[in-house]
Design an enzyme around this catalytic site. Structure first.
Site, mmCIF file in Angstrom:
data_model
loop_
_atom_site.group_PDB
_atom_site.id
_atom_site.type_symbol
_atom_site.label_atom_id
_atom_site.label_comp_id
_atom_site.label_asym_id
_atom_site.label_seq_id
_atom_site.Cartn_x
_atom_site.Cartn_y
_atom_site.Cartn_z
ATOM 1 N N HIS A 55 0.885 -1.556 0.136
ATOM 2 C CA HIS A 55 -0.150 -0.422 0.132
ATOM 3 C C HIS A 55 0.485 1.258 0.373
ATOM 4 O O HIS A 55 1.005 1.933 -0.213
ATOM 5 C CB HIS A 55 -1.049 -0.059 1.556
ATOM 6 C CG HIS A 55 -1.624 1.359 1.363
ATOM 7 N ND1 HIS A 55 -2.618 1.685 0.774
ATOM 8 C CD2 HIS A 55 -1.218 1.861 2.240
ATOM 9 C CE1 HIS A 55 -3.145 2.910 1.126
ATOM 10 N NE2 HIS A 55 -2.504 3.146 2.180
ATOM 11 N N HIS A 79 4.014 6.797 4.963
ATOM 12 C CA HIS A 79 3.919 7.694 5.944
ATOM 13 C C HIS A 79 2.039 6.804 7.164
ATOM 14 O O HIS A 79 1.826 7.449 7.984
ATOM 15 C CB HIS A 79 2.377 7.649 4.920
ATOM 16 C CG HIS A 79 1.258 6.694 4.037
ATOM 17 N ND1 HIS A 79 1.540 6.312 3.469
ATOM 18 C CD2 HIS A 79 0.198 6.906 4.663
ATOM 19 C CE1 HIS A 79 0.190 5.054 3.017
ATOM 20 N NE2 HIS A 79 -0.147 5.765 4.159
ATOM 21 N N GLU A 83 1.795 5.265 12.812
ATOM 22 C CA GLU A 83 0.535 4.936 13.566
ATOM 23 C C GLU A 83 0.947 3.476 13.618
ATOM 24 O O GLU A 83 0.700 3.096 14.549
ATOM 25 C CB GLU A 83 -0.300 5.596 12.361
ATOM 26 C CG GLU A 83 -1.685 4.964 12.396
ATOM 27 C CD GLU A 83 -2.353 5.923 13.220
ATOM 28 O OE1 GLU A 83 -3.427 5.015 13.656
ATOM 29 O OE2 GLU A 83 -1.794 6.791 13.737
ATOM 30 N N ASP A 84 1.296 2.587 12.033
ATOM 31 C CA ASP A 84 0.908 1.164 12.964
ATOM 32 C C ASP A 84 2.570 0.470 13.727
ATOM 33 O O ASP A 84 2.096 -0.765 13.249
ATOM 34 C CB ASP A 84 0.629 0.644 11.378
ATOM 35 C CG ASP A 84 -0.881 1.636 11.125
ATOM 36 O OD1 ASP A 84 -1.767 2.013 12.167
ATOM 37 O OD2 ASP A 84 -1.558 1.712 10.046
ATOM 38 N N ASP A 146 -3.523 8.751 -0.607
ATOM 39 C CA ASP A 146 -3.573 7.474 0.179
ATOM 40 C C ASP A 146 -4.979 7.126 -0.283
ATOM 41 O O ASP A 146 -5.368 5.562 -0.081
ATOM 42 C CB ASP A 146 -3.254 7.944 1.507
ATOM 43 C CG ASP A 146 -3.706 6.870 2.222
ATOM 44 O OD1 ASP A 146 -2.915 5.278 2.489
ATOM 45 O OD2 ASP A 146 -4.655 7.407 3.197
ATOM 46 N N ASP A 266 -24.332 16.530 -23.902
ATOM 47 C CA ASP A 266 -23.046 16.418 -23.844
ATOM 48 C C ASP A 266 -22.117 15.609 -22.836
ATOM 49 O O ASP A 266 -21.533 16.043 -21.470
ATOM 50 C CB ASP A 266 -22.460 18.050 -22.581
ATOM 51 C CG ASP A 266 -23.113 18.094 -22.000
ATOM 52 O OD1 ASP A 266 -23.715 17.997 -21.520
ATOM 53 O OD2 ASP A 266 -22.937 19.403 -21.383
#
Length: 720
Positions: A55, A79, A83-84, A146, A266
């Site tokens: 990812h 990124h 966090e993880d 992301d 259109d």
């Protein structure tokens, strides 16, 4: 923009993607970030079962398509590490420098925002989102990429999670991408969300497209060829591209115009990319000579660019068969900005930061968005202002001196006035459009000249909120109304404080009020008085803060002649017979020459007769304490026609410590009768308690409070 698959991209593959536009990239640093990210996410899996690190790599690859700098690409790779994983800000700062560490930290904070929660929370998140953007817009570029990759791979998620993410994408991320000028990303995000939120609608549009192609052949190739031919005839060097519009774009048009697919014209769009600005206008001439221009569909964003740097000529033309096509004409440099929007500021070309003259300074751009939101205190107001700004299209109007003012479509002279200066907006009393006096609710059109008429002493009216459309104007109007309300509340609060202190034999001096404000933790005397005037606190609480031993007790008796606070010395009052206001209800006074003040309940329909005479209105409050049972109110009761029923009702009223002053039968039938009972009670709570008691009686079929609004307003009541 390509949507190449990003599975199994190695560090060397990623470097190759970057070197296509930036041969001078720091290969060693890209490899280091790739290896560090992969090590940190080791063992983690996505919902699909793939290694999680696919990812961040995919997000980095999307950013290479926008030709972004090394710091942004490295941020994409890292990124999710703070966090993880066990990685820390300090470690990233040491390995990759402060710039990358700050960007990764910014993306982490954005990821933690719960953007799908309640309105209030969502508004607060928007504030944080704009604050993050104002520090470094690249944080949002990483976040958008992301989100794009997550939407491309959303099928691996649970259904309810898919719907939640799709709605969030449609409401926040897609319009944000559009506002930043990244139309390709906006369209793809919208379409991916549309696929989740309305799969049947999307499938039906795709089916119709297939049928249309079967019937008409390759329309795009045919029109593209015709356009190239016309441009060649006039010696205009240009590239021509055509495409069918995205399913969601077509669906939205069908909804807006309430038309079926077959009646939409259109649905195809064409782009002409030229070498120079001059060639844009020559190409426009060639197109308009060959095909008929549709009136009202021409926009020149080259001479009047959008705030995000977007420049292009838009026109819609129709062929002999009546089918319309949209044409956009721009130069290569304009096209770069149109594709990447505000991100063009960081784009590289041939190893150097591209010096695109049309790229806007991101800090200036974000300042225009955040400026008007700083003053918004109310979360709902803030959210509305953000959505207004993000979804708006623009019109260009002129001041009498010929200066251009950009406004959202649907803007009015009030928006124009506040766009020039808050002072002009506040003092606005009228407007002239193209030298003609017009009402303030007039919708402005492209190219109009607007003159604002001002007057000293004018202040914004509450009705302006229904007229204004821009976030800036609405914020300024609300601010002015709040200040006006505050001044009124302070004045009333002063009167309430004076009365409360006099009741205990003291004076409400400035020193006493400042002491009370400190004790009750308010920001000074005026804040205390405003809270008191708006009924957020009581006079008893203020007195208690300074003289705890003297504060009136809640049950203290109140004289009926002095029951109302807010009257001038010597002014008498009467309760309005129409609404019969009771202590405990919000009230307002209307002054009458020679008669004193008539007190109405705030929701009385008769107040409409005095709307045009605000100078006669008084803010009033009931005195705190225990009022005697002497205030008349009328009950309308429907009773079963049984022996002894009325007697029981009268007994219940007496037992509730209320008095009956009169009875009037309205309707008599063999099995029931309806009557008006005039009772005297202490306050509105006493009345409600009495009504509940009577409602519980089995003989009572219906009970309600009766207000007589049928009498016409007497002439002497409408002129002071």
């Amino acid at each position: 923009m390509s949507t190449t698959g990003h599975l199994d991209i190695t560090a060397d593959d990623l470097v190759a993607l970057i070197q296509k536009y930036n041969p001078k990239t720091n290969v060693k640093q890209i490899h280091a970030a790739y290896d560090f990210g992969r090590a940190m996410h080791e063992g983690q899996k996505r919902h699909s079962g793939e290694p999680y690190f696919t990812h961040p790599v995919a997000v980095a690859a999307i950013l290479t398509e926008q030709q972004l700098d090394d710091a942004t690409i490295i941020t994409a790779l890292l990124h999710d590490t703070i966090e993880d994983t066990k990685a820390s800000f300090k470690e990233i700062n040491a390995r990759f420098g402060e710039e990358v560490a700050m960007l990764v930290d910014g993306v982490t904070k954005l990821t933690n925002l719960q953007l799908n929660s309640s309105e209030t929370k969502q508004a607060e998140n928007f504030r944080k989102l704009f604050m993050a953007m104002s520090k470094d817009l690249r944080v949002i570029l990483v976040k958008l990429s992301d989100r794009l990759h997550n939407m491309r791979t959303i099928k691996a998620m649970r259904q309810e999670k898919q719907v939640q993410k799709a709605r969030e994408t449609m409401e926040i991320f897609a319009p944000l991408a559009g506002r930043m000028g990244m139309q390709w990303m906006r369209e793809e995000l919208e379409d991916l969300a549309f696929r989740v939120l309305n799969p049947e609608g999307r499938a039906s549009i795709i089916r119709r497209f297939v049928n249309l192609q079967r019937e008409t052949g390759d329309v795009i190739q045919r029109i593209t060829g015709d356009m190239r031919l016309e441009l060649d005839k006039r010696g205009v060097e240009a590239e021509v591209f055509g495409r069918a519009k995205k399913p969601y774009s077509i669906w939205r048009k069908m909804e807006e115009k309430d038309q079926s697919f077959s009646r939409l014209s259109d649905i195809y769009g064409f782009r002409i990319i030229t070498d120079s600005e001059e060639d844009c206008y020559r190409a426009l001439g060639a197109i308009h000579q060959r095909w008929r221009a549709v009136p009202g569909r021409f926009k020149d964003y080259i001479s009047q660019p959008k705030t995000n740097g977007y420049r292009s000529i838009h026109t819609t033309v129709s062929g002999r068969d009546g089918k319309r096509v949209e044409v956009q004409i721009r130069t290569h440099q304009m096209h770069d900005v149109a594709e990447t929007g505000v991100a063009a500021h960081w784009s590289y070309r041939d190893g150097v930061r591209s010096r695109n003259p049309f790229a806007v300074d991101p800090t200036k751009w974000i300042a225009t968005l955040t400026e008007q939101f700083d003053a918004e205190e109310d979360h709902e107001d803030f959210l509305e202002a953000v959505k207004l700004e993000m979804y708006s299209d623009q019109v260009f109007c002129f001041t009498p001196k010929g200066e251009v003012v950009k406004l959202p479509r649907g803007a009015t002279p009030i928006d124009f006035a506040f766009a020039i200066h808050t002072r002009i907006g506040t003092a606005c009393v009228g407007a002239k459009v193209d030298h003609m006096r017009v009402p303030l609710w007039t919708r402005l059109k492209n190219g109009q000249s607007v003159e604002i008429i001002t007057a000293q002493g004018q202040s914004p009216q509450a009705t302006w909120l229904d007229i204004a459309t821009t976030g800036k104007a609405r914020s300024a109007i609300r601010r002015a109304l709040r200040e006006e309300d505050r001044a009124r509340y302070i004045k009333l609060g002063r009167e309430l404080a004076r009365s409360a202190f006099e009741n205990v034999g003291r004076k409400s001096t400035d020193k006493a009020l400042i002491t009370a404000a400190k004790a009750l933790r308010f920001d000074g005397r005026d804040d205390l008085l405003a809270q008191l005037g708006s009924a957020q606190i009581t006079g008893r609480e203020v007195v208690q803060a300074v003289y705890p031993e003297l504060a009136p007790k809640p049950g203290e008796k109140v004289d009926m002649k002095r029951a109302v606070i807010g009257l001038q010395p010597g002014q008498s009052f009467d309760r309005a017979p129409c609404c019969q206001p009771l202590p405990g209800e919000r009230i307002v006074g209307i002054t009458f020459r020679g008669r004193g003040v008539v007190v109405h309940a705030i929701d009385c329909d008769r107040l409409g007769a005095y709307e045009e005479q605000p100078e006669r209105w008084l803010d009033l409050h009931w005195h705190e304490g225990s009022h005697p049972a002497g205030y008349g109110a009328t009950l309308e009761i429907t009773l079963n026609n049984d022996a002894g029923t009325l007697g029981r009702i009268c007994t219940l009223i007496g037992e509730s410590r209320a008095n009956i002053s009169d009875l009037h039968f309205v309707d008599r039938k063999p099995d029931f009768y309806r009557l008006l009972i005039y009772v005297e009670v202490r306050d509105v709570a006493h009345l409600h308690s009495l009504m509940l008691t009577l409602e519980a009686e089995s003989a009572v079929a219906a009970i309600s409070r009766y207000r007589n609004m049928s009498q016409p307003v007497a002439e002497n009541e409408t002129s002071a």
